[in-house]
Design a protein around this motif. Sequence first.
Motif, PDB file in Angstrom:
ATOM      1  N   PRO A  42       0.784  -1.247   0.000  1.00 16.18           N
ATOM      2  CA  PRO A  42       0.000   0.000   0.000  1.00 16.18           C
ATOM      3  C   PRO A  42       0.811   1.290   0.000  1.00 16.18           C
ATOM      4  N   GLN A  43       2.105   1.223   0.178  1.00 15.15           N
ATOM      5  CA  GLN A  43       2.905   2.431   0.293  1.00 15.15           C
ATOM      6  C   GLN A  43       2.928   3.235  -1.001  1.00 15.15           C
ATOM      7  N   LEU A  44       3.263   2.627  -2.117  1.00 13.72           N
ATOM      8  CA  LEU A  44       3.318   3.353  -3.382  1.00 13.72           C
ATOM      9  C   LEU A  44       1.954   3.867  -3.825  1.00 13.72           C
ATOM     10  N   PRO A  45       0.882   3.072  -3.721  1.00  9.59           N
ATOM     11  CA  PRO A  45      -0.429   3.635  -4.057  1.00  9.59           C
ATOM     12  C   PRO A  45      -0.799   4.838  -3.193  1.00  9.59           C
ATOM     13  N   PHE A  46      -0.506   4.781  -1.902  1.00 11.46           N
ATOM     14  CA  PHE A  46      -0.820   5.910  -1.033  1.00 11.46           C
ATOM     15  C   PHE A  46      -0.098   7.173  -1.500  1.00 11.46           C
ATOM     16  N   TYR A  47       1.195   7.061  -1.789  1.00 15.97           N
ATOM     17  CA  TYR A  47       1.957   8.213  -2.267  1.00 15.97           C
ATOM     18  C   TYR A  47       1.403   8.706  -3.601  1.00 15.97           C
ATOM     19  N   ALA A  48       1.023   7.780  -4.471  1.00 13.83           N
ATOM     20  CA  ALA A  48       0.487   8.175  -5.776  1.00 13.83           C
ATOM     21  C   ALA A  48      -0.832   8.920  -5.628  1.00 13.83           C
TER      22      ALA A  48
END
Length: 182
Positions: free
Chosen positions: A62-68
């Motif tokens: 979930p880290q990259l989707p959250f940043y995106a």
Amino acid sequence: AGFVAARISARHLLFLEAFPALPLLLLLCETELQRGKEEPVKPGRSALLAFASACIALAGHPQLPFYAFATAGAYIIWRERSKKTVILLSSMAAGIMSTMFVWWPFLRLAARSTRTLALSVAENDISMPLGRLRALILPWSDGWPPIVARAGDHPFHGYPSDAYFYDTVCYIGLVPLAALLF
């Protein structure tokens, strides 16, 4: 390319599923924003953004989707403040909310996570030691783990585990440092 290569050698393939999330969101939002304030958002285009957001929310870690999502949302707000902004943000939120059937069980387990329970510290839960700062410029200075295919035999040394290599080696290369100096 450095980010992708480092994640593959560290066997973190789940990070790569969401790697194109930000470019995809920015493309869909910018295409809509360039149409002008007077042209309304058509339901098919907002549904496409919602579908893309749902796919991104379900992709890997979930880290990259959250940043995106955070970056795309900030970009939409910065780029234009109109009814279209509300529609685009609502479409992204609808896509994310449509994935709650997957997220709800995981959110309920958060209290029983190894990060919140009083368990022994995981081997890969480390902070960057000062000695590894040189890895930003010289990633091989302390050697490399056996799985890294490099010529010669220079085992990673000076730290308790190979996790220190993977968590501290620079994934972005020298170009950003050169750009900063420039």
